[in-house]
Design a protein around this motif. Structure first.
Motif, PDB file in Angstrom:
ATOM      1  N   GLY A 150      22.697  17.008  81.438  1.00 53.76           N
ATOM      2  CA  GLY A 150      21.295  16.989  81.807  1.00 53.76           C
ATOM      3  C   GLY A 150      20.822  15.638  82.291  1.00 53.76           C
ATOM      4  N   ASP A 151      19.518  15.530  82.416  1.00 54.36           N
ATOM      5  CA  ASP A 151      18.832  14.353  82.935  1.00 54.36           C
ATOM      6  C   ASP A 151      18.276  13.546  81.767  1.00 54.36           C
ATOM      7  N   ALA A 152      18.659  12.272  81.677  1.00 57.37           N
ATOM      8  CA  ALA A 152      18.197  11.424  80.576  1.00 57.37           C
ATOM      9  C   ALA A 152      16.694  11.181  80.617  1.00 57.37           C
ATOM     10  N   LEU A 153      16.049  11.461  81.747  1.00 54.07           N
ATOM     11  CA  LEU A 153      14.605  11.276  81.852  1.00 54.07           C
ATOM     12  C   LEU A 153      13.833  12.521  81.417  1.00 54.07           C
ATOM     13  N   ALA A 154      14.560  13.578  81.112  1.00 50.18           N
ATOM     14  CA  ALA A 154      13.927  14.817  80.640  1.00 50.18           C
ATOM     15  C   ALA A 154      14.885  15.461  79.643  1.00 50.18           C
TER      16      ALA A 154
END
Length: 243
Positions: A75-79
């Motif tokens: 996934g995305d570390a910002l979300a």
């Protein structure tokens, strides 16, 4: 090769732990060996495939305590796809220097850390990293490469601004700094250069054998030449969602 001191992080068996930007999984594997419930998180499915296989091999070889669990998540570390306060311990090793929105990443990290939980942030240390940048543009100016050099004060200040409390720091991997300087001089991708290859063999030998002489030498040099800065922080007990 571990950068984080897990005793200093306070990791205990049975705790929920996140290796954020796990890469090949070196810190996730150590947390698993220590009996944590580990999630190895990354955006690279190929890296995660290898980490998943290693988790399975560790279980099969009996290298982990009974009851310890481990899994991977892409996934995305910002979300981050995790609930508020889900983790007791978080490691974010050598990831922040790659992320343009580092403040947003820190805010997400704090969100998923429970009040009272601890975090270890590691980044390339300012001076050794600056030398690399001066010697070679190719070292950092590549897709997905390093976009900033953190000073100790900047990293601590940004983490505190996200809602964390500073507990301490140390430096690691002094023997690796000259290796990267050498690579920057001869060409970052020239792994076959005889000097680079010879130094690499020395580092592999040191990692595998851990002789006293090099351990003592590196400990003596870490305060001056340590390639990595490691910062330990915690989320206040009374903290709500940061950011």
């Amino acid at each position: 090769m571990l950068t984080v001191d897990f005793d200093r992080l306070g990791l205990q068996p049975g705790e929920r732990a996140l290796d954020l930007g796990c890469g090949a999984g070196r810190h996730a594997f150590e947390m698993y060996r220590r009996g944590a419930d580990v999630i190895a998180f990354d955006q690279d499915p190929d890296e995660l495939s290898g980490v998943r296989e290693m988790f399975a091999a560790m279980r099969q070889a009996g290298e982990v305590p009974v009851g310890a669990e481990a899994d991977v998540k892409e996934g995305d570390a910002l979300a981050l796809p995790f609930a508020d306060g889900e983790f007791d311990r978080i490691v974010a090793a050598e990831i922040l220097e790659h992320v343009p929105a580092d403040l947003a990443l820190l805010a997400e990290l704090v969100r998923v850390l429970r009040p009272g939980g601890t975090v270890a942030l590691t980044v390339p240390r300012w001076f050794p990293e600056l030398v690399c940048w001066k010697l070679s543009r190719e070292y950092h100016d590549v897709p997905g490469g390093h976009i900033r050099i953190y000073s100790d004060a900047e990293l601590v200040s940004k983490a505190e601004g996200a809602g964390l409390v500073y507990d301490g720091r140390h430096y690691a991997h002094a023997l690796h700094a000259p290796y990267w300087w050498l690579k920057c001089v001869v060409g970052v991708n020239d792994d076959d250069h005889r000097l680079v290859a010879a130094y690499h063999r020395l580092l592999v030998w040191d990692i595998m054998r851990r002789p006293r002489l090099t351990r003592w030498t590196e400990r003596a040099l870490d305060p001056v030449l340590g390639k990595s800065l490691v910062v330990y922080l915690h989320k206040p007990e009374a903290a709500g969602r940061a950011g």
